[in-house]
Design a protein around this motif. Structure first.
Motif, mmCIF file in Angstrom:
data_model
loop_
_atom_site.group_PDB
_atom_site.id
_atom_site.type_symbol
_atom_site.label_atom_id
_atom_site.label_comp_id
_atom_site.label_asym_id
_atom_site.label_seq_id
_atom_site.Cartn_x
_atom_site.Cartn_y
_atom_site.Cartn_z
ATOM 1 N N VAL A 21 6.967 -9.729 -18.004
ATOM 2 C CA VAL A 21 5.988 -10.726 -17.570
ATOM 3 C C VAL A 21 6.600 -11.651 -16.518
ATOM 4 C CG1 VAL A 21 4.695 -12.761 -18.316
ATOM 5 C CG2 VAL A 21 4.578 -10.654 -19.661
ATOM 6 N N SER A 22 7.822 -12.102 -16.756
ATOM 7 C CA SER A 22 8.491 -12.967 -15.768
ATOM 8 C C SER A 22 8.617 -12.273 -14.428
ATOM 9 C CB SER A 22 9.869 -13.381 -16.279
ATOM 10 O OG SER A 22 9.776 -14.201 -17.420
ATOM 11 N N VAL A 25 5.021 -11.859 -12.619
ATOM 12 C CA VAL A 25 4.466 -13.139 -12.173
ATOM 13 C C VAL A 25 5.245 -13.667 -10.979
ATOM 14 C CG1 VAL A 25 4.077 -15.556 -12.798
ATOM 15 C CG2 VAL A 25 3.479 -13.746 -14.412
ATOM 16 N N VAL A 41 -4.427 -7.434 -14.957
ATOM 17 C CA VAL A 41 -3.169 -7.030 -15.588
ATOM 18 C C VAL A 41 -3.372 -5.719 -16.338
ATOM 19 C CG1 VAL A 41 -3.566 -8.426 -17.674
ATOM 20 C CG2 VAL A 41 -1.239 -7.754 -17.037
ATOM 21 N N LEU A 54 0.762 -10.944 -24.967
ATOM 22 C CA LEU A 54 0.731 -10.872 -23.502
ATOM 23 C C LEU A 54 0.092 -12.104 -22.870
ATOM 24 C CD1 LEU A 54 1.122 -9.362 -20.809
ATOM 25 C CD2 LEU A 54 -1.110 -8.295 -21.203
ATOM 26 N N LEU A 58 1.723 -14.866 -20.314
ATOM 27 C CA LEU A 58 1.228 -15.032 -18.945
ATOM 28 C C LEU A 58 0.794 -16.469 -18.686
ATOM 29 C CD1 LEU A 58 -0.856 -11.755 -18.416
ATOM 30 C CD2 LEU A 58 1.093 -12.496 -17.030
ATOM 31 N N LYS A 61 3.380 -18.974 -17.515
ATOM 32 C CA LYS A 61 3.982 -18.823 -16.195
ATOM 33 C C LYS A 61 2.977 -18.721 -15.058
ATOM 34 C CE LYS A 61 7.881 -16.329 -18.258
ATOM 35 N NZ LYS A 61 8.869 -17.409 -18.012
ATOM 36 N N LEU A 62 1.695 -18.487 -15.396
ATOM 37 C CA LEU A 62 0.712 -18.175 -14.368
ATOM 38 C C LEU A 62 -0.547 -19.000 -14.586
ATOM 39 C CD1 LEU A 62 -0.243 -16.272 -12.020
ATOM 40 C CD2 LEU A 62 -1.076 -14.720 -13.811
ATOM 41 N N LEU A 67 -8.793 -13.943 -15.406
ATOM 42 C CA LEU A 67 -7.840 -12.864 -15.636
ATOM 43 C C LEU A 67 -8.497 -11.830 -16.543
ATOM 44 C CD1 LEU A 67 -4.800 -11.821 -15.477
ATOM 45 C CD2 LEU A 67 -4.509 -12.936 -17.684
ATOM 46 N N LEU A 95 0.681 -6.238 -12.356
ATOM 47 C CA LEU A 95 -0.124 -7.453 -12.189
ATOM 48 C C LEU A 95 -0.610 -7.548 -10.748
ATOM 49 C CD1 LEU A 95 -1.182 -10.233 -13.260
ATOM 50 C CD2 LEU A 95 0.991 -11.209 -12.456
#
Length: 402
Positions: A21-22, A25, A41, A54, A58, A61-62, A67, A95
């Motif tokens: 995920v990191s 993003v 995603v 998940l 997300l 960080k986003l 989404l 993503l």
């Protein structure tokens, strides 16, 4: 650049969900110069036990207003070397982020029991989706492979939104609903359909490659009942088919034993039919006594059809033909800003014997545009202006400004 549409995609094959995920993003956000309005995603079913983690990861960080996404048997994405990859059966996350000025982005989740009756007025479908047809919305749908009503939903959207393009896929990571992951904003769903309607300064154009090549000549159905063909050109269908197979090469005869399909002509007014004009359907069986043929769709007298064969070569040649045709009809391919790919789990390495075939062929015609997507158990895309649920197909959606 804030007034320009932008698309970005990132792919990670890290086996740690947090690390993956990191990765995606950071890569996707850094590729945009304006805030994202939409995120898509796709997460491989190798992470199925972690689907519930998940969206919270997300969200840390986003920041994106809308989404949607899904779990799938495989994912498609653009790696850090700007190469498109199809990751099958392994841990991966793709993503896509899009900055969409002048576009209204409307997400939704629909269950099968919420669908209006097919005899209902268009207003019932418009109320369900919440978007007026005057804006000619473009739809992306991700549906559970176990959901009922996908075909009804596609018919309803075509009915209520003439001229709209609908693309997507049915997805599932194996047996049981616990391996289904459908994501819409901050919610994880195990059934139904999640989707997004994009209205305004945007258009999705589609390339639908069904992986077949025609054999013989077009024939006319002269007698039929539901999905049973009783006469072809006023002859016994099984006799017509046997005569056709007798004229094939030895290699084609072998292929016809397990990879024979029926293509239904979708434009009854088109005199000269070619690849892309047919809706490919399974040949379900034959009745040796009556000589009738059963196929995987309704058929009516007067409809034209042509038998087809499917193999790796036919799939490759058909996709190349459709991409060349698309390029010939669009004089400015550089105006394409992003793409999505929804491909059957029966294609990929299993069909071609090597990875990334469809996506790399696509990228040879569309250079350096970000692409995301997933592998499906049923692919959603239009043929001759009507939307269908396909099998063994790759559906590409190409995004441009309207």
């Amino acid at each position: 650049m804030a007034d320009q549409m932008q698309w970005a995609n990132a792919l990670s094959t890290r086996h740690s969900l947090e690390a993956a995920v990191s990765d995606v993003v950071e890569q996707a956000v850094s590729s945009l110069t304006a805030p994202a309005d939409l995120g898509l995603v796709f997460i491989s079913s190798a992470f199925a036990s972690e689907y519930s983690r998940l969206l919270p990861l997300l969200a840390e960080k986003l920041s994106v207003p809308v989404l949607i996404g899904c779990g799938a048997a495989g994912v498609v994405g653009t790696n850090s070397e700007n190469q498109i990859q199809e990751i099958e059966g392994e841990a991966a996350i793709s993503l896509t982020l899009a900055h969409l000025p002048g576009v209204d982005v409307r997400p939704f989740h629909i269950l099968g029991d919420q669908l209006p009756d097919l005899d209902s007025s268009p207003d019932a479908w418009i109320d369900l989706v919440g978007v007026p047809p005057s804006s000619v919305p473009q739809f992306i749908l991700l549906s559970s492979a176990f959901s009922s009503g996908t075909n009804d939903l596609l018919q309803g959207l075509d009915f209520a939104y003439p001229g709209s393009v609908v693309v997507g896929g049915q997805v599932g990571g194996g047996f049981g609903s616990d391996r289904i992951g459908l994501f819409c904003n901050d919610r994880l769903y195990r059934q139904g359909t999640v989707g997004v309607a994009l209205s305004g300064d945007i258009v999705l154009e589609s390339v639908v490659a069904q992986g077949c090549r025609p054999i013989g000549e077009p024939l006319q159905v002269t007698k039929a009942e539901r999905n049973i063909i009783l006469e072809l050109d006023e002859q016994v269908p099984l006799t017509v088919l046997r005569n056709l197979i007798d004229r094939l090469s030895d290699e084609e005869k072998m292929l016809a034993q397990h990879s024979l399909f029926v293509g239904l002509a979708m434009n009854e007014f088109k005199l000269s039919l070619k690849q892309g004009d047919f809706l490919i359907r399974n040949l379900l069986g034959v009745d040796p006594a009556a000589g009738a043929i059963a196929i995987g769709d309704r058929v009516r007298p007067g409809q034209r059809l042509q038998f087809h064969l499917r193999d790796a070569q036919a799939s490759a040649e058909e996709l190349e033909f459709l991409l060349q045709e698309y390029q010939a009809e669009n004089s400015n391919p550089s105006s394409a800003l992003g793409a999505l790919m929804f491909s059957c789990v029966g294609r990929g390495t299993g069909l071609y014997g090597k990875p990334n075939f469809d996506s790399q062929l696509f990228s040879s015609y569309f250079h350096d545009i970000p692409m995301g997507g997933c592998f499906c158990s049923g692919e959603i895309g239009p043929v001759s202006g009507r939307t269908f649920l396909h099998g063994y197909t790759s559906v590409f959606a190409i995004c441009r400004r309207r």
